[in-house]
Design a protein around this motif. Sequence first.
Motif, PDB file in Angstrom:
ATOM      1  N   ARG A   1       0.849  -1.197   0.000  1.00 17.99           N
ATOM      2  CA  ARG A   1       0.000   0.000   0.000  1.00 17.99           C
ATOM      3  C   ARG A   1       0.880   1.241   0.000  1.00 17.99           C
ATOM      4  O   ARG A   1       2.037   1.203   0.425  1.00 17.99           O
ATOM      5  CB  ARG A   1      -0.888   0.034   1.249  1.00 17.99           C
TER       6      ARG A   1
ATOM      7  N   ALA B   1      -7.472  -0.462  -6.204  1.00 21.47           N
ATOM      8  CA  ALA B   1      -8.389   0.148  -5.232  1.00 21.47           C
ATOM      9  C   ALA B   1      -9.138   1.317  -5.859  1.00 21.47           C
ATOM     10  O   ALA B   1     -10.353   1.485  -5.664  1.00 21.47           O
ATOM     11  CB  ALA B   1      -7.604   0.605  -4.003  1.00 21.47           C
TER      12      ALA B   1
ATOM     13  N   ARG C   1     -13.194   1.688  -6.577  1.00 20.26           N
ATOM     14  CA  ARG C   1     -13.913   2.878  -6.099  1.00 20.26           C
ATOM     15  C   ARG C   1     -14.688   3.532  -7.244  1.00 20.26           C
ATOM     16  O   ARG C   1     -15.846   3.945  -7.077  1.00 20.26           O
ATOM     17  CB  ARG C   1     -12.903   3.854  -5.491  1.00 20.26           C
TER      18      ARG C   1
ATOM     19  N   HIS D   1     -11.232   0.504   0.121  1.00 21.30           N
ATOM     20  CA  HIS D   1     -11.029  -0.020  -1.237  1.00 21.30           C
ATOM     21  C   HIS D   1      -9.713  -0.788  -1.341  1.00 21.30           C
ATOM     22  O   HIS D   1      -9.593  -1.706  -2.160  1.00 21.30           O
ATOM     23  CB  HIS D   1     -11.106   1.122  -2.239  1.00 21.30           C
ATOM     24  N   TYR D   2      -8.720  -0.416  -0.523  1.00 17.36           N
ATOM     25  CA  TYR D   2      -7.520  -1.256  -0.434  1.00 17.36           C
ATOM     26  C   TYR D   2      -7.908  -2.669   0.006  1.00 17.36           C
ATOM     27  O   TYR D   2      -7.437  -3.666  -0.547  1.00 17.36           O
ATOM     28  CB  TYR D   2      -6.531  -0.658   0.576  1.00 17.36           C
TER      29      TYR D   2
ATOM     30  N   SER E   1     -10.787  -4.136  -0.343  1.00 19.79           N
ATOM     31  CA  SER E   1     -11.503  -4.813  -1.434  1.00 19.79           C
ATOM     32  C   SER E   1     -10.528  -5.319  -2.489  1.00 19.79           C
ATOM     33  O   SER E   1     -10.677  -6.434  -3.013  1.00 19.79           O
ATOM     34  CB  SER E   1     -12.497  -3.844  -2.083  1.00 19.79           C
ATOM     35  N   ALA E   2      -9.525  -4.502  -2.796  1.00 21.51           N
ATOM     36  CA  ALA E   2      -8.537  -4.911  -3.800  1.00 21.51           C
ATOM     37  C   ALA E   2      -7.713  -6.092  -3.302  1.00 21.51           C
ATOM     38  O   ALA E   2      -7.379  -7.008  -4.073  1.00 21.51           O
ATOM     39  CB  ALA E   2      -7.630  -3.727  -4.138  1.00 21.51           C
TER      40      ALA E   2
ATOM     41  N   LEU F   1      -9.312   5.935   0.928  1.00 25.78           N
ATOM     42  CA  LEU F   1      -9.071   4.792   0.042  1.00 25.78           C
ATOM     43  C   LEU F   1      -8.967   3.471   0.797  1.00 25.78           C
ATOM     44  O   LEU F   1      -9.041   2.403   0.188  1.00 25.78           O
ATOM     45  CB  LEU F   1      -7.770   5.041  -0.752  1.00 25.78           C
TER      46      LEU F   1
ATOM     47  N   THR G   1      -2.830   0.095  -5.468  1.00 28.17           N
ATOM     48  CA  THR G   1      -3.511   1.394  -5.395  1.00 28.17           C
ATOM     49  C   THR G   1      -4.369   1.602  -6.637  1.00 28.17           C
ATOM     50  O   THR G   1      -5.509   2.084  -6.546  1.00 28.17           O
ATOM     51  CB  THR G   1      -2.467   2.515  -5.253  1.00 28.17           C
TER      52      THR G   1
END
Length: 610
Positions: free
Chosen positions: A120, A579, A583, A147-148, A150-151, A144, A576
Amino acid sequence: MTRYDVIVVGAGIAGSLVAQRLGRHGRRVLVLEAGAKAGRAPAGDPLTDYLTAAARLPGSPYRSRPAAASPEVTDLAGTDGTPGFRAAGHLLQDGPLPYASGYVRANGGTGNVWTGLTPRMLPEDFDTESFGYGRAWPLTYDDLEPHYRSAEAELGVAADADEQRAHLGLRFPDGYVFPMRPLPAARLDRLLAARLDGRRVEDPVGLREVELRVVGTPHARNGVPDPRYDGGRGYVPRGRDGRPDPGSRCVGNASCIPHCPSYAKYTPLKTQGRWSSSVTLRDRSVVSRVLVDGRGRATGVEYRSYDGEVSVAHADVVVLAAHAVENARLLLLSGLADRSGQVGRNLMDHPVLLTWGLLPEGEHAGAYRGPGSVSGFEGFRSGPARKLRAPFRVEFGTWGWIWAKGPVDTDVAHFLTEQGLFGEELRRAVGDRVRRQFTFQFEMEQGADPANRVTLHPTERDALGLPRPLVTYDLDEHVKEGMAAARAVSDQLFALLGAEDHTDYTPSAAWPGRFEHRGRTYGYRGAGHAAGTHIMGGSRATSVVDAWQRCWDHPGLYAVGCGSMPSVATSNPTLTMAALALRSAERIEADLTARDHPLSLRPTVPGAPA
């Protein structure tokens, strides 16, 4: 003519994730990919193409096709004199220094040949303006962070959250663990930890001492699932084509680039394997123009087959996800989104300073077992020193000297031609050298600079008659000072290890990225992390896309990928980018939901004005 909800241009990591998320909501999605699917003419099987290639390069499994050409590392060669390099192939260049990275135009894109490293960004990376360079993001790490996660689920990340929290200061929700436990440390990692953990080195440019600590790097490749993940529900690794494969593990093939034969490493083909039936992939389709209506709203795209036939597709939303260079090229070809004058500008990469050597006799680095890098030093990424020089990560290269000097063949040639060894003597000499080889890879942050840019070449055309991309690129003093600090740190590391330093940026032909700084010669490679060319910002006057990656100038047009990133920091950017793509998919779905359920203007109270 079929009309779609969304057209996605590019089937790499970002495009595949956006299509997967929207398809899950039942949206009709058309994905147009310039390259070909593997196994479909003119593409072949990636492994066969690699093994039969004249030169085995990162892009060899996905051979460039004239109608959808890609840059390859062999397109650049160093020369004596000024500018010191020569560029050929798809990506033309006219800058003082070369942009030294390539990319792949095939189904799955560059995500087929990436390293699989998924660190990250640090919270402070989102505002480099406070350190006096680059640009600030219009969103924060905390914006973020969900979403990190989720990724990390989509890509299947193996890492230790406690270690990332303790040594990098990353913030996670209480109790968070990664889907899989961290990969085992490489032999080189264990050796460096035993010899160097707790030792201190001087940063002569940042004017401070840094304590060394070996820290594991997050990976998007299958390891041992963590049963604590997702509230105790655990995680099931995905194998080839994204299907659940509980037994899939990285088995250390040491060929992640160009191809993972165990399919433990994430590629976009795993996400594509989970697309719903409402997602359609059309390969060998080169998008040449984005279409807009009289009010500037995106309405579709024009694209070309390999034989030049022109087709048109329409949708309510168009998402460009074709790579930072090709996204900018397509916006320029379309004459769109450039009210700020920033399309194509701010091209960034991670210029990588390599140093390499041999461990003392009798010590064993364990080269060519497992991923190319499993751990690194993280202490040079953050803090006030950023005001004085570019920050950097230090990756430990576990594939010998392959990135610096080439594969083991070059060692064989060395002992054959320079020492005249044959037979048992040759085998013993090569074996001893390869066992002791290691590399330090210093990945520099490069700040956004409008002078580094992608434009359209005024005369050169590709096989479809489209202007080829032209890159103008350079490294500023901030980056060069970072490399000076890195080289000084490297000198101290070699001394602490008692290792032989074989770093030598010659011959010039092998080092197109080479420059003199304060009386010392430096050589760099490109990391393949192109970013910044449709830069994100908080104002339409100074940026191309907003915090959702929507083009300011054109409703319904998104440009997603690393090209949106205002800073590339020191972490490999794929996580990133993923993510951000997830988003944006949320935003697109919200827009489409609003389209399907418009607000009623009828009065809710009889007799009240509408």
